[in-house]
Design an enzyme around this catalytic site. Structure first.
Site: not given
Ligand code: PNS
Length: 161
Positions: A90, A17, A128, A41
């Site tokens: 990645r 990150h 993570s 989660k």
């Molecule tokens: O680190 P992660 O868990 O891969 O991050 C995921 C994240 C936070 C980027 C994603 O879950 C997110 O943007 N959630 C917010 C909800 C949202 O906007 N959903 C609509 C787009 S799919």
């Protein structure tokens, strides 16, 4: 002034990150690293703890700040005046899910562009989830997470504090 949001769970932040933070910070004037608040989660660290670890890790970058958001990412981006969302890829296995999210975000808010960055290959295998598994099983985390995060992981996973 280009403002970008780098969203994620960051449970906890890894050196992968951080590598993306460094790359993203070079591309914009302001980079907001944003922790998702209400995740389905079960996180190991609270949002406040994750933000604290992020702040410690990014304190040397003058144009990087840490925030958190709830609800739609594009609403948060709009509220912050951001025109870009930074996400890391990645491996090809990340691509399908990332593409789906990027296209959905574009549909919701066409003026915000998702930018995919590749982390250094040295970090391409870190996540993570794998870092948490490693600490549970007694593996060595040197070089995978910032030292202060390693201490917190040991305390939380091995000592329950
Ligand atoms: O680190 P992660 O868990 O891969 O991050 C995921 C994240 C936070 C980027 C994603 O879950 C997110 O943007 N959630 C917010 C909800 C949202 O906007 N959903 C609509 C787009 S799919």
């Amino acid at each position: 002034m280009v403002i970008a949001v780098y969203p994620g769970s960051f449970d906890p932040i890894t050196n992968g990150h951080l590598d993306l933070v460094e790359r993203g910070a070079r591309l914009c004037d302001r980079l907001i690293v944003a922790v998702l608040e209400n995740e389905s989660k079960q996180p190991l660290f609270t949002v406040a703890e994750r933000m604290e670890m992020l702040r410690e890790a990014v304190r040397d970058y003058a144009n990087v700040e840490v925030g958190s958001f709830d609800g739609l990412l594009v609403d948060y981006a709009r509220q912050k005046g951001a025109t870009a969302i930074v996400r890391g890829i990645r491996a090809i296995s990340d691509y399908e899910h990332e593409l789906q999210m990027a296209l959905m975000n574009r549909r919701l808010c066409p003026s915000v562009e998702t930018v995919f960055l590749m982390s250094s290959e040295a970090y391409s295998f870190i996540s993570s989830r794998i870092v948490k598994e490693l600490i549970r099983l007694g593996g060595n985390l040197t070089g995978l997470v910032p030292p202060s995060v390693e201490v917190r992981l040991r305390n939380r996973v091995l000592k329950g504090v």
